[in-house]
Each structure stands twice: as C-alpha cells, then as structure tokens.
Design a protein around this motif. Sequence first.
Motif, PDB file in Angstrom:
ATOM      1  N   ALA A  98       0.833  -1.199   0.000  1.00 14.96           N
ATOM      2  CA  ALA A  98       0.000   0.000   0.000  1.00 14.96           C
ATOM      3  C   ALA A  98       0.867   1.248   0.000  1.00 14.96           C
ATOM      4  O   ALA A  98       0.412   2.331  -0.384  1.00 14.96           O
ATOM      5  N   LEU A  99       2.118   1.112   0.436  1.00 19.88           N
ATOM      6  CA  LEU A  99       3.082   2.203   0.458  1.00 19.88           C
ATOM      7  C   LEU A  99       4.423   1.696  -0.050  1.00 19.88           C
ATOM      8  O   LEU A  99       4.800   0.552   0.223  1.00 19.88           O
ATOM      9  N   SER A 100       5.131   2.547  -0.764  1.00 16.37           N
ATOM     10  CA  SER A 100       6.510   2.215  -1.117  1.00 16.37           C
ATOM     11  C   SER A 100       7.401   2.479   0.097  1.00 16.37           C
ATOM     12  O   SER A 100       6.996   3.156   1.047  1.00 16.37           O
ATOM     13  N   MET A 101       8.623   1.970   0.070  1.00 17.93           N
ATOM     14  CA  MET A 101       9.535   2.197   1.178  1.00 17.93           C
ATOM     15  C   MET A 101       9.818   3.690   1.354  1.00 17.93           C
ATOM     16  O   MET A 101       9.815   4.208   2.476  1.00 17.93           O
ATOM     17  N   VAL A 102      10.027   4.395   0.232  1.00 14.04           N
ATOM     18  CA  VAL A 102      10.306   5.831   0.305  1.00 14.04           C
ATOM     19  C   VAL A 102       9.099   6.582   0.864  1.00 14.04           C
ATOM     20  O   VAL A 102       9.236   7.459   1.733  1.00 14.04           O
ATOM     21  N   GLY A 103       7.905   6.232   0.386  1.00 13.43           N
ATOM     22  CA  GLY A 103       6.696   6.882   0.890  1.00 13.43           C
ATOM     23  C   GLY A 103       6.478   6.622   2.363  1.00 13.43           C
ATOM     24  O   GLY A 103       6.103   7.531   3.117  1.00 13.43           O
ATOM     25  N   ALA A 104       6.709   5.381   2.798  1.00 12.22           N
ATOM     26  CA  ALA A 104       6.539   5.042   4.209  1.00 12.22           C
ATOM     27  C   ALA A 104       7.510   5.820   5.081  1.00 12.22           C
ATOM     28  O   ALA A 104       7.129   6.350   6.139  1.00 12.22           O
ATOM     29  N   ILE A 105       8.762   5.898   4.651  1.00 16.58           N
ATOM     30  CA  ILE A 105       9.763   6.618   5.440  1.00 16.58           C
ATOM     31  C   ILE A 105       9.413   8.106   5.517  1.00 16.58           C
ATOM     32  O   ILE A 105       9.529   8.728   6.572  1.00 16.58           O
ATOM     33  N   ALA A 106       8.970   8.682   4.401  1.00 11.95           N
ATOM     34  CA  ALA A 106       8.619  10.104   4.392  1.00 11.95           C
ATOM     35  C   ALA A 106       7.439  10.382   5.327  1.00 11.95           C
ATOM     36  O   ALA A 106       7.476  11.319   6.142  1.00 11.95           O
ATOM     37  N   ILE A 107       6.378   9.571   5.215  1.00 10.38           N
ATOM     38  CA  ILE A 107       5.201   9.773   6.066  1.00 10.38           C
ATOM     39  C   ILE A 107       5.556   9.575   7.534  1.00 10.38           C
ATOM     40  O   ILE A 107       5.169  10.368   8.403  1.00 10.38           O
ATOM     41  N   ALA A 108       6.305   8.513   7.826  1.00  9.27           N
ATOM     42  CA  ALA A 108       6.658   8.232   9.217  1.00  9.27           C
ATOM     43  C   ALA A 108       7.541   9.326   9.804  1.00  9.27           C
ATOM     44  O   ALA A 108       7.353   9.733  10.954  1.00  9.27           O
ATOM     45  N   ALA A 109       8.502   9.817   9.026  1.00 13.45           N
ATOM     46  CA  ALA A 109       9.394  10.863   9.539  1.00 13.45           C
ATOM     47  C   ALA A 109       8.611  12.119   9.891  1.00 13.45           C
ATOM     48  O   ALA A 109       8.815  12.723  10.950  1.00 13.45           O
ATOM     49  N   VAL A 110       7.686  12.522   9.007  1.00 14.43           N
ATOM     50  CA  VAL A 110       6.888  13.728   9.265  1.00 14.43           C
ATOM     51  C   VAL A 110       5.953  13.518  10.458  1.00 14.43           C
ATOM     52  O   VAL A 110       5.862  14.355  11.368  1.00 14.43           O
ATOM     53  N   CYS A 111       5.247  12.378  10.488  1.00 16.88           N
ATOM     54  CA  CYS A 111       4.255  12.132  11.535  1.00 16.88           C
ATOM     55  C   CYS A 111       4.911  11.886  12.895  1.00 16.88           C
ATOM     56  O   CYS A 111       4.393  12.329  13.924  1.00 16.88           O
ATOM     57  N   GLU A 112       6.035  11.166  12.915  1.00 16.34           N
ATOM     58  CA  GLU A 112       6.740  10.951  14.180  1.00 16.34           C
ATOM     59  C   GLU A 112       7.211  12.285  14.761  1.00 16.34           C
ATOM     60  O   GLU A 112       7.044  12.540  15.954  1.00 16.34           O
ATOM     61  N   SER A 113       7.812  13.136  13.928  1.00 18.52           N
ATOM     62  CA  SER A 113       8.299  14.434  14.405  1.00 18.52           C
ATOM     63  C   SER A 113       7.141  15.315  14.860  1.00 18.52           C
ATOM     64  O   SER A 113       7.227  15.980  15.897  1.00 18.52           O
ATOM     65  N   ALA A 114       6.057  15.322  14.079  1.00 18.60           N
ATOM     66  CA  ALA A 114       4.892  16.129  14.454  1.00 18.60           C
ATOM     67  C   ALA A 114       4.294  15.651  15.767  1.00 18.60           C
ATOM     68  O   ALA A 114       3.949  16.463  16.645  1.00 18.60           O
ATOM     69  N   GLY A 115       4.176  14.333  15.935  1.00 18.22           N
ATOM     70  CA  GLY A 115       3.639  13.802  17.183  1.00 18.22           C
ATOM     71  C   GLY A 115       4.506  14.160  18.371  1.00 18.22           C
ATOM     72  O   GLY A 115       3.998  14.538  19.443  1.00 18.22           O
ATOM     73  N   ALA A 116       5.824  14.065  18.203  1.00 22.02           N
ATOM     74  CA  ALA A 116       6.734  14.371  19.311  1.00 22.02           C
ATOM     75  C   ALA A 116       6.702  15.850  19.679  1.00 22.02           C
ATOM     76  O   ALA A 116       6.635  16.211  20.860  1.00 22.02           O
ATOM     77  N   LEU A 117       6.738  16.737  18.666  1.00 24.28           N
ATOM     78  CA  LEU A 117       6.855  18.167  18.928  1.00 24.28           C
ATOM     79  C   LEU A 117       5.521  18.822  19.276  1.00 24.28           C
ATOM     80  O   LEU A 117       5.479  19.754  20.080  1.00 24.28           O
ATOM     81  N   LEU A 118       4.414  18.327  18.678  1.00 28.55           N
ATOM     82  CA  LEU A 118       3.116  18.954  18.902  1.00 28.55           C
ATOM     83  C   LEU A 118       2.360  18.357  20.082  1.00 28.55           C
ATOM     84  O   LEU A 118       1.652  19.072  20.797  1.00 28.55           O
ATOM     85  N   ALA A 119       2.469  17.055  20.284  1.00 27.43           N
ATOM     86  CA  ALA A 119       1.652  16.391  21.300  1.00 27.43           C
ATOM     87  C   ALA A 119       2.463  15.546  22.267  1.00 27.43           C
ATOM     88  O   ALA A 119       1.899  14.798  23.055  1.00 27.43           O
ATOM     89  N   GLY A 120       3.794  15.635  22.206  1.00 30.51           N
ATOM     90  CA  GLY A 120       4.623  14.862  23.126  1.00 30.51           C
ATOM     91  C   GLY A 120       4.430  15.313  24.556  1.00 30.51           C
ATOM     92  O   GLY A 120       4.188  16.493  24.831  1.00 30.51           O
ATOM     93  N   GLY A 121       4.539  14.389  25.489  1.00 26.89           N
ATOM     94  CA  GLY A 121       4.348  14.717  26.894  1.00 26.89           C
ATOM     95  C   GLY A 121       5.340  15.763  27.366  1.00 26.89           C
ATOM     96  O   GLY A 121       6.516  15.721  27.024  1.00 26.89           O
TER      97      GLY A 121
END
Length: 492
Positions: A95-118
């Motif tokens: 459903a995702l290519s490796m490049v697409g998965a890495i790009a989405i995960a990098a953006v979402c992981e960083s956003a989750g940590a910086l915007l909603a991290g404890g």
Amino acid sequence: MSDKRNDYQWKTLDKDLNRLSSLEQATMHVSRPLVGLGVGMIFIALAALFAGASTSGSPETWIMAAAAAFGAYMALNIGANDVANNMGPAVGAKALSMVGAIAIAAVCESAGALLAGGDVVSTISKGIVDPAAVETKAVFIGAMLAALLSAALWVNIATWVGAPVSTTHSVVGGVMGAGVAAAGLTAVNWPTMGAIAASWVISPLLGGVIAAALLALIKAKVIYTEDKIAAARRWVPILIGLMAAAFGAYLALKGLKRIVKIDMGLALMIGVAVGVAAWAAAVPLIRRQSEGMENRNRSLKALFGMPLVLSAALLSFAHGANDVANAVGPLAAIVHAMEAGGFAAKVAIPVWVMVIGAFGISFGLILFGPKLIRMVGAQITKLNPMRAYCVALSAAATVIVASWLGLPVSSTHIAVGGVFGVGFFREWHAERRVRMLNKNRPAKRLAEGERRRRKLVRRSHFMTIVAAWVITVPATALLSGVLYFALEAALF
C-alpha cells in the motif's frame, strides 16, 4: 584488417567499462551503510556539542555533553527499530513504497513528538526504583546515564539481529540495572517489575487475538460471499468507522495529553463520534470507488489501501507523541538534576531535548529503518492490504483495551503480535479448509518437508523475536549495571 582491430579494441573497452561499472556499483553497495553510520555520528556529535556549549564553563560540561550524545544515540535507535512496527504492514502489503513510508513516518513521528509529546516524564521510569535509593545527585546522574546508554546499545543490537524490541522495556531494564548497581536489590519495586514482565505475554496475545478476529470477520462477511463488491460496500465503511473510532480514542488518550487532560470515558466518547463521522463519509466514497470493479479478491484489496495508509500515519503520530519520552526521558532527568541540583520524581522536558528526540527518531528511521520495516512487513508472513489493515486496527484497539484494564503494554509487542496473529490464523484457516475439502477422502500424510513448506509464518523469525523480548529487560539491566560502575569511575 584495421576495422577488425578497431572492433576488438572497442569490445575490450566495453568489457573494461562494464567491469568498472560493476566495481562502482559494488563499492556503492558496500559504502551505503557507512554513509548512514557517518550521518548518525555527526548527529550525535552535534547534539553533544550543543549541550556542551549550553553549559560552557561549568565543571559538569562533559557530563551534559555525554548525556546529550547518549540521548541522540537512543533516539536514532528508536527510529531504526520501533517505527518499523507502524510502517512495516503497509509496506509489506504494497500500500506504500519504502520511500513513501519513510517520508510519512518521519513527518508524523516528528509532528507527534513536537506537537503532542508529553511535557513531563517520570525520572524513575514508571516507579520501578525507590527514589530514596538514588537521591544524591551523582548517583542519580550516573544511573540515568547508564540506563540511557544500555537501552540504546540493546536496541542497536536488536536492530542488527533483526528483532523488533520494546524501547520502553529497554529503558525499564536499564533503570532497574542501574538502581540495583547503585543501591542493591531492595531499591527495585518488584511488584511493578512483575506487571511489566506480564505484559510480555499480554501485549502480543491481545494484539494477535484482535487482529485474527478482524481477519476472520473480513473473510466471513466479505471474502467468502457470493457478491463480494456488495458485501464490501456494506462492511468496508463499517471497518473504516471502527478504525477511526479506535484511533480517535487512542489519539485522545495518548497523543493529546500535552494539550488537554482526557480520561478514558471522554476518550471513548470522542472515538465514537469520530467513528460515526468516518463511517458516514466512507459510505458514498466506497460506493464510488467500487463502481465497475470485478467480483474478485483483487478488487477488494484496492478498497483497503487508503485506510491502511491513514492508519500507518496515525500510528506514527501517536508513537511520536507517546514514545519520544523513552528516548529523552532520562536525558531530561539529567538536565533537571544538573540545573536544579537535585532529584525530582517528574521533570519537564526542555524544548531542545524534545527536538533531539524528534529529529533523532526521524534520522534513525531514514538511515537504518528499512531493514526492520521489510522484516515486519514481508518476512514474518505474507501481508496484503486487508491483513495489514487488521494489524493496524488491532494495535490501536489493544492499547485502548489495555489502558482501560490498567495493564502495562508495549506498542512494539502489540503490533508484531498482530502480524503473528494474522499469520497463525491464516495457517489454521488454510488447514481447516483442506480438511473440509478432503473429509470424504482417505487421509494422506504429508512429508515433513512439505508440512514445513506449507507453514505461513516463518518460525525462525518467531523464535528470534520472542527470545529478544524475553531477554530485553535482563540484558539491559545487566549491561546498565556494568556501565554504571564504569561511568561512576570515569565521570565522578
């Protein structure tokens, strides 16, 4: 004669160029890991230099620099190991290519940590060590440094072996080992450790059972029906609504705690509202998407592609919000101890520390993540969008159930347990269908090699991963104890 000589020279030149091209490709293949290693070391060095510069002139500058380097190293390893659990199923299902998965995960992981991290973190990692045992500044800083480095080293080893392990359990083991080294066995809260040990079994079993139940539902209500498209139009919006409800409650409970305090009841109400809205939006969307589709399983896979991509992105956001503290929690505790001159049960996470965690996870994912993503997504069992969707939904649902029951669980164990659950259910279901087809025929005993070939879950990966889960806490505890004594001699 001259033409023949020229042709021969050109052929020789072509062969030489082909050899050079092959040599160049081989060199690039060999040097690729070295590039990642070099970039990772530069990131660690920059984190150490920044932390050292912020305390320039202080006698404890080297301790702060070492703590930042260990925290950056831990964040890189979380990105390399932990994030594969969220993206692996989507990549394995194509459903995702490796490049697409890495790009989405990098953006979402960083956003989750910086915007909603404890914004606060427990310095003694879920209360497993008595605060009185590490109340002096030197002992506390030494214990946190040892816990951070031992957890990072263990996750690094697990990534190299190809085993997805729990970073939370790695940190817990590190804190426990350092606490024992600093103050003896009585410093550890053993009932709490028992509950964490129980989660080794509870997490993967819950994830596996829920994923298998979802796959059984899809097979019964959609795949094995006469009109698959009509069944999909009815059930896929319901499944999308369930996914939205689970993620709505999951993100409300785990991902928004920095913005607003939400209890379980309110989180479930938010989840129900989000689920109903998603179901209402999905009904016309799935109907339009399914128009003209052939009545076969291949058509059904296309309907699960986009929900699977969205679930992977949401899992990454929630992981960044919830688990970044595992990378930077001990570092934040060290920073507080050095600035305040003492120990505190809970401390605030400075912005620069959170940035190290967020960017470290992203760099680790980009540089070293593909190995574990391929293993989780393709090497345990064969996944398609429907099976991968069951894994993603089970991950969110299991966290909700575990939080409601008050059970300490690991998101890594849940996700990988979901993959195993899908694989083992497929094995059981395939054998059951064979028995039903052959019930009126004489039983035929298969050769041992043929029986192994028909297994749909790779047993070697299963045993490696389970072994890594079992020894994570003891291994990091032992390593942390040794490192505590070494760091105490070197820095204090």
